[in-house]
Design a protein around this motif. Structure first.
Motif, PDB file in Angstrom:
ATOM      1  N   GLY A  44      -4.347   3.059  -1.944  1.00  0.00           N
ATOM      2  CA  GLY A  44      -3.129   2.252  -1.879  1.00  0.00           C
ATOM      3  C   GLY A  44      -3.210   0.966  -2.683  1.00  0.00           C
ATOM      4  O   GLY A  44      -2.192   0.314  -2.899  1.00  0.00           O
ATOM      5  N   ASN A  45      -4.397   0.575  -3.081  1.00  0.00           N
ATOM      6  CA  ASN A  45      -4.579  -0.695  -3.782  1.00  0.00           C
ATOM      7  C   ASN A  45      -5.690  -0.552  -4.828  1.00  0.00           C
ATOM      8  O   ASN A  45      -6.865  -0.705  -4.524  1.00  0.00           O
ATOM      9  CB  ASN A  45      -4.943  -1.786  -2.754  1.00  0.00           C
ATOM     10  N   PRO A  46      -5.305  -0.234  -6.060  1.00  0.00           N
ATOM     11  CA  PRO A  46      -6.297   0.051  -7.108  1.00  0.00           C
ATOM     12  C   PRO A  46      -7.239  -1.125  -7.382  1.00  0.00           C
ATOM     13  O   PRO A  46      -8.309  -0.929  -7.960  1.00  0.00           O
ATOM     14  CB  PRO A  46      -5.436   0.343  -8.347  1.00  0.00           C
TER      15      PRO A  46
ATOM     16  N   ASP B 195      -8.650   5.402   1.919  1.00  0.00           N
ATOM     17  CA  ASP B 195      -7.208   5.319   1.676  1.00  0.00           C
ATOM     18  C   ASP B 195      -6.779   3.927   1.234  1.00  0.00           C
ATOM     19  O   ASP B 195      -5.699   3.759   0.671  1.00  0.00           O
ATOM     20  CB  ASP B 195      -6.433   5.710   2.944  1.00  0.00           C
TER      21      ASP B 195
ATOM     22  N   VAL C 161      -7.979 -10.724  -4.475  1.00  0.00           N
ATOM     23  CA  VAL C 161      -6.937  -9.752  -4.133  1.00  0.00           C
ATOM     24  C   VAL C 161      -7.509  -8.353  -3.878  1.00  0.00           C
ATOM     25  O   VAL C 161      -6.886  -7.549  -3.202  1.00  0.00           O
ATOM     26  CB  VAL C 161      -5.849  -9.656  -5.229  1.00  0.00           C
TER      27      VAL C 161
ATOM     28  N   ARG D 121       4.360  -4.985  -5.915  1.00  0.00           N
ATOM     29  CA  ARG D 121       3.336  -5.920  -6.382  1.00  0.00           C
ATOM     30  C   ARG D 121       3.968  -7.248  -6.780  1.00  0.00           C
ATOM     31  O   ARG D 121       5.175  -7.350  -6.973  1.00  0.00           O
ATOM     32  CB  ARG D 121       2.610  -5.356  -7.614  1.00  0.00           C
TER      33      ARG D 121
ATOM     34  N   GLU E 136       0.809  -1.227   0.000  1.00  0.00           N
ATOM     35  CA  GLU E 136       0.000   0.000   0.000  1.00  0.00           C
ATOM     36  C   GLU E 136       0.838   1.271   0.000  1.00  0.00           C
ATOM     37  O   GLU E 136       0.465   2.274  -0.609  1.00  0.00           O
ATOM     38  CB  GLU E 136      -0.934   0.008   1.224  1.00  0.00           C
TER      39      GLU E 136
ATOM     40  N   HIS F 278     -11.192  -8.230   2.563  1.00  0.00           N
ATOM     41  CA  HIS F 278     -10.155  -8.425   3.592  1.00  0.00           C
ATOM     42  C   HIS F 278      -9.055  -7.393   3.530  1.00  0.00           C
ATOM     43  O   HIS F 278      -8.193  -7.350   4.408  1.00  0.00           O
ATOM     44  CB  HIS F 278      -9.599  -9.841   3.468  1.00  0.00           C
ATOM     45  N   ASN F 279      -9.071  -6.559   2.489  1.00  0.00           N
ATOM     46  CA  ASN F 279      -8.107  -5.458   2.418  1.00  0.00           C
ATOM     47  C   ASN F 279      -8.489  -4.300   3.334  1.00  0.00           C
ATOM     48  O   ASN F 279      -7.653  -3.456   3.649  1.00  0.00           O
ATOM     49  CB  ASN F 279      -8.018  -4.927   0.985  1.00  0.00           C
ATOM     50  N   CYS F 280      -9.763  -4.265   3.730  1.00  0.00           N
ATOM     51  CA  CYS F 280     -10.263  -3.124   4.513  1.00  0.00           C
ATOM     52  C   CYS F 280      -9.572  -3.040   5.863  1.00  0.00           C
ATOM     53  O   CYS F 280      -9.405  -4.030   6.555  1.00  0.00           O
ATOM     54  CB  CYS F 280     -11.775  -3.282   4.717  1.00  0.00           C
ATOM     55  N   HIS F 281      -9.130  -1.824   6.242  1.00  0.00           N
ATOM     56  CA  HIS F 281      -8.464  -1.614   7.526  1.00  0.00           C
ATOM     57  C   HIS F 281      -9.384  -0.942   8.544  1.00  0.00           C
ATOM     58  O   HIS F 281      -8.903  -0.439   9.557  1.00  0.00           O
ATOM     59  CB  HIS F 281      -7.212  -0.760   7.337  1.00  0.00           C
TER      60      HIS F 281
END
Lengths: 110, 240, 113
Positions: B163-165, B159, B198, A81, A76, B202-205
């Motif tokens: 950080g992760n498109p 955010d 991906v 990647r 992030e 589960h990417n959520c903070h």
């Protein structure tokens, strides 16, 4: 970049560590008074199977947890990647496991 | 600005690269940010591009960054955001800029589909209508996110998206959660799979910026937590 | 970096969780390295522990205990949020994690000096 499997590994390692961390903090608060010495640490841990299991579990859990956590941060905040990201994560896991197990050996072996 | 009747408005001009241009706009008693943008386009610079439709907070087309915060401009009063007679208006964050204040919403809507945030039917129009109690647990959970107007304010505030498109984002995941709780939906496992990749939930903070800024006061963070709970439960179930 | 849309409690809780996590991960190799000397070179470990007896190092240790505690309590809050039925009062819980961690680290510091 976080998949379900990584998420589960992250959360399960965290759940394992929660009681270990509490214990770790309790030992620190107990042991810090009057300063630390190698003899004092070894006197507590050397030859103890229970402490060995405690710290070995701790090292495995924290290595998994830190490798996944740093992988997320590198993805992030540094934009890493793919293969490079996973390679670095595996390397972090390996380094922490090796150094951690050396430390467990150092304080519990006789 | 010395003149209290005028405000200084910085507006983004250009595409991905560009710059802010300053306009002097008369202050009115009742004035929304969208009114200001419309005034600039009509009286100061007709080449200014922006998007709006309903002007009453229903259609979700007019969201922009106002002083760095995503807002629905048609329901945001100028006196709420004006600082020392100044205000900055920019296109929504986390989306490609087409021109000036208009962003390309395609990635946002494509993620709704990618999250399986659509109905998987169990019945046909020839079946009788199945009664659903509005107080049933599932229905209450599904209702919680149903008033989403697709404005992309939460997506711009997130955010984790920045950080992760690949990340599906709060709106798409909240819709997936609503559909998941619909007792008439036929393919809940497809939803859980779609939000476990991906770019999944589960990417959520749990930063909660989506929930703080949602103009309809919805709670996407809670919806995403629900998806995490169900995918985790399913993770153990499938392993057995 | 901290723009308007970020200045709210749970975003700051996220930042604290991330910064504490990275700091702890960076500290770990050094922690392990020093302890691995315990058996074979106890004099090296004692040399380090004597150095660690300085006040400024104690203060750094206070910081580490705080980071460890706040990462754990903050993490438990996140897991409760994710896996238990949704509860409001997340801001209070996040503030509670910081308070409890400060207390634990404070007890540690008082015993250390």
């Amino acid at each position: 970049m976080m998949t379900l499997k990584l998420y589960m590994a992250q959360r399960i390692s965290a759940l394992i560590m929660a009681p270990l961390v509490l214990m770790h903090i309790a030992v620190m608060i107990y042991a810090i008074q009057g300063g630390l010495s190698a003899a004092e640490i070894l006197g507590r841990t050397q030859g103890s199977v229970l402490w060995m299991l405690f710290y070995a579990t701790f090292v495995v859990a924290v290595s998994v947890h830190a490798a996944i956590g740093l992988r997320t941060v590198l993805s992030e905040w540094a934009g890493l990647r793919g293969g490079l990201l996973n390679g670095i994560a595996w390397a972090i896991l390996a380094v922490l496991l090796i150094l951690g197990m050396q430390a467990v050996y150092g304080v519990t072996a006789t | 600005m010395e003149d209290k009747q005028q405000m200084s408005v910085s507006v983004w001009r250009g595409g991905a690269t560009g710059s802010f241009q300053s306009y002097s706009v008369k202050v009115e008693d009742n004035q929304t940010v969208l009114d200001v943008v419309a005034w600039i386009q009509q009286y100061a610079d007709p080449t200014l591009s922006y998007r709006y439709a309903c002007r009453v907070g229903m259609c979700g087309s007019c969201a922009m960054m106002v002083n760095g915060t995503p807002r629905w401009t048609c329901r945001t009063h100028v006196n709420k955001v004006l600082v020392d007679g100044k205000m900055e208006i920019a296109p929504l964050r986390n989306l490609p800029v087409i021109k000036d204040l208009a962003t390309d919403m395609d990635p946002f809507f494509e993620k709704w589909v990618a999250a399986e945030g659509f109905h998987h039917p169990t019945q046909t129009r020839h079946d009788p209508i199945e009664p659903i109690s509005p107080t049933s647990e599932d229905r209450v959970e599904a209702n919680a996110g149903i008033e989403c107007i697709n404005c992309s304010v939460c997506y711009a505030a997130c955010d984790t998206v920045a950080g992760n498109p690949d990340y599906l984002g709060p709106a798409a995941l909240q819709r997936a959660w609503s559909v998941y709780n619909d007792s008439k939906d036929a393919n809940k496992l497809a939803i859980l799979d779609a939000v476990s990749g991906v770019g999944g939930c589960h990417n959520c903070h749990s930063q909660g910026s989506c929930t703080v800024h949602c103009p309809n006061e919805l709670n996407p963070m809670a919806a995403i937590a629900g998806l995490k709970r169900e995918t985790a439960r399913n993770f153990f179930k499938r392993r057995k | 970096m901290i723009r308007g849309y970020r200045t709210h409690t749970l975003w700051l809780a996220f930042l604290l969780h991330r910064v504490s996590g990275v700091a702890l991960a960076l500290f770990l190799p050094a922690h392990f390295w020093v302890l691995s000397y315990a058996l074979n070179k106890p004099e090296s470990l004692d040399g380090f522990l004597n150095w660690a007896d300085m006040g400024i190092v104690k203060l750094a240790e206070f910081g580490l205990v705080f980071l460890l505690a706040v990462h754990m309590f903050g993490g438990l809050r996140l897991m409760a949020l994710e896996w238990l039925p949704w509860t409001s009062g997340q801001k209070t819980a996040a503030a509670g994690a910081v308070g409890l961690s400060t207390l634990l680290a404070g007890v540690f510091l008082l015993r250390a000096i």
